[in-house]
Scaffold this active site. Structure first.
Site, PDB file in Angstrom:
ATOM      1  N   HIS A  49       0.834  -1.207   0.000  1.00 32.21           N
ATOM      2  CA  HIS A  49       0.000   0.000   0.000  1.00 32.21           C
ATOM      3  C   HIS A  49       0.863   1.250   0.000  1.00 32.21           C
ATOM      4  O   HIS A  49       2.051   1.210   0.334  1.00 32.21           O
ATOM      5  CB  HIS A  49      -0.925   0.033   1.225  1.00 32.21           C
ATOM      6  CG  HIS A  49      -0.176   0.169   2.524  1.00 32.21           C
ATOM      7  ND1 HIS A  49       0.512  -0.873   3.105  1.00 32.21           N
ATOM      8  CD2 HIS A  49       0.020   1.238   3.332  1.00 32.21           C
ATOM      9  CE1 HIS A  49       1.084  -0.467   4.208  1.00 32.21           C
ATOM     10  NE2 HIS A  49       0.817   0.821   4.379  1.00 32.21           N
ATOM     11  N   ASP A  95       0.443   4.967   1.948  1.00 28.45           N
ATOM     12  CA  ASP A  95      -0.334   5.376   3.114  1.00 28.45           C
ATOM     13  C   ASP A  95      -1.486   6.320   2.749  1.00 28.45           C
ATOM     14  O   ASP A  95      -1.290   7.328   2.052  1.00 28.45           O
ATOM     15  CB  ASP A  95       0.569   6.065   4.152  1.00 28.45           C
ATOM     16  CG  ASP A  95       1.540   5.078   4.795  1.00 28.45           C
ATOM     17  OD1 ASP A  95       1.224   3.872   4.841  1.00 28.45           O
ATOM     18  OD2 ASP A  95       2.618   5.520   5.240  1.00 28.45           O
ATOM     19  N   HIS A 141       4.642   0.154   0.224  1.00 27.39           N
ATOM     20  CA  HIS A 141       5.391  -0.656   1.185  1.00 27.39           C
ATOM     21  C   HIS A 141       4.507  -1.750   1.759  1.00 27.39           C
ATOM     22  O   HIS A 141       3.281  -1.695   1.657  1.00 27.39           O
ATOM     23  CB  HIS A 141       5.997   0.207   2.296  1.00 27.39           C
ATOM     24  CG  HIS A 141       4.986   1.041   3.027  1.00 27.39           C
ATOM     25  ND1 HIS A 141       4.474   2.213   2.521  1.00 27.39           N
ATOM     26  CD2 HIS A 141       4.367   0.861   4.224  1.00 27.39           C
ATOM     27  CE1 HIS A 141       3.605   2.730   3.367  1.00 27.39           C
ATOM     28  NE2 HIS A 141       3.509   1.927   4.412  1.00 27.39           N
ATOM     29  N   ARG A 162       4.543   5.992  13.750  1.00 27.73           N
ATOM     30  CA  ARG A 162       4.626   6.739  12.492  1.00 27.73           C
ATOM     31  C   ARG A 162       4.083   8.155  12.638  1.00 27.73           C
ATOM     32  O   ARG A 162       3.073   8.363  13.310  1.00 27.73           O
ATOM     33  CB  ARG A 162       3.803   5.991  11.448  1.00 27.73           C
ATOM     34  CG  ARG A 162       3.846   6.594  10.064  1.00 27.73           C
ATOM     35  CD  ARG A 162       2.940   5.818   9.132  1.00 27.73           C
ATOM     36  NE  ARG A 162       1.614   6.389   9.106  1.00 27.73           N
ATOM     37  CZ  ARG A 162       0.553   5.844   8.501  1.00 27.73           C
ATOM     38  NH1 ARG A 162       0.663   4.688   7.879  1.00 27.73           N
ATOM     39  NH2 ARG A 162      -0.613   6.440   8.515  1.00 27.73           N
TER      40      ARG A 162
END
Ligand SMILES: O=C(O)CCC(=O)C(=O)O
Ligand SMILES: [Fe+2]
Length: 310
Positions: free
Chosen positions: A104, A106, A262, A277
């Site tokens: 995906h 983000d 990623h 994150r």
């Protein structure tokens, strides 16, 4: 030092692969870096798409946020609450369903999805739990000309909806953990149309915009959408366009979220893995012919989920 490595005073930037990822040494990340160093990071990110920093154990949540604020405008996840006591940190804890085990980019269910993500490792299993990134610019460039032309004409619908009818038993995740994760993640439903190819403003590079939030390629039938998705996505995940990172605690990885996808490899059973994150605000993608992405739908939803569906 190889020819490709770059020295900038005490900073060394060494590519991990020719197409994606570089290790940065000589920078201790914080909220008080001078502007010149921040600029070195920005330029390296545009060039390598993913930057790896070892040995950043000195960072706590507040300092990670402060560093993020010096690189861009921190941006909170639209549905998942931030970690208690922080403004922007999204914690992914393997014991609470936090396993990003699908390719995906983000938050692509928003029109202006994040420009970059800054991920700090907190608890890492003894083995396993690596993350793999793919360069979606070199993926585009690896398409034959005819497929580039086709991709440039196509748009896809991206959404954060879960398909509750599809069983998705993830290794190491209990039914309750899956329920908790899904309920938070899709508390507001978004549907956004993005071009399959966007132009990155600073570089003029063309990048493929797909990944697991892409639900349908528009204007074609569902089977055609699936096949076309596979064709383009197989160029993204082709090993030549990827870099795999073996985490150590204290590592920080920054990726250009406009130019990468990623996946976190889910190979560590029920071991504990925690990463945190912060994302940076991005701009609305623009297609090759100058059209902007658009959000079509946004509404709160009441999830329907029972144990049989997980
Ligand atoms: O757990 C990871 O390594 C990656 C998690 C992820 O997808 C993210 O932080 O955006
Ligand atoms: Fe992610």
């Amino acid at each position: 030092m190889s020819e490709q490595e770059v020295r900038q005073e005490n900073v060394r930037i060494a590519p991990v692969t020719p197409r994606v990822g570089a290790v940065v040494e000589g920078i201790s990340l914080s909220g008080s870096l001078d502007e010149e160093t921040v600029q070195v990071i920005r330029e390296a990110l545009l060039q390598h798409k993913v930057l790896f920093f070892r040995g950043q154990q000195h960072l706590d949540d507040a300092e990670q946020e402060a560093f993020a604020a010096s690189l861009g405008d921190p941006f909170a996840h639209p549905t998942v609450p931030t970690k208690e006591g922080t403004g922007y940190i999204l914690e992914l804890d393997s014991h609470h369903g936090g396993r990003a085990n699908q390719w995906h980019t983000d938050v692509t269910f928003l029109d202006a999805y994040p420009k970059a993500s800054i991920l700090r490792s907190v608890i890492i299993p003894e083995t396993g739990g690596d993350t793999v990134w793919a360069n979606t610019v070199t993926a585009y460039e690896s398409l034959p000309e005819e497929l580039k032309t086709l991709a440039e004409q196509l748009w896809a619908l991206h959404s954060n909806s879960f398909d509750y009818a599809v069983p998705q038993k993830r290794e190491g995740v209990t039914v309750d953990q899956e329920r908790e994760y899904r309920e938070r993640f899709a508390s507001t439903l978004y549907e956004t149309e993005h071009p399959i190819v966007r132009v990155i403003p600073e570089t003029g590079e063309k990048a493929i915009v797909l990944g697991s939030f892409a639900r349908r390629i528009l204007g074609v039938s569902a089977p055609e959408s699936n096949r076309l998705y596979e064709i383009f996505q197989s160029h993204v995940t082709s090993l030549e366009n990827t870099v795999r990172w073996r985490w150590q605690e204290g590592d920080v990885v920054i990726w250009d979220n406009r130019a990468t996808q990623h996946i976190a490899v889910n190979d560590y059973g029920d071991a504990k893995r925690v990463v945190r994150r912060v994302t940076l605000a991005g701009d609305i993608p623009v297609s090759v012919d100058g059209q902007q992405s658009r959000t079509r739908y946004k509404a709160p939803i009441v999830p329907v989920l029972d144990a049989k569906t997980v």
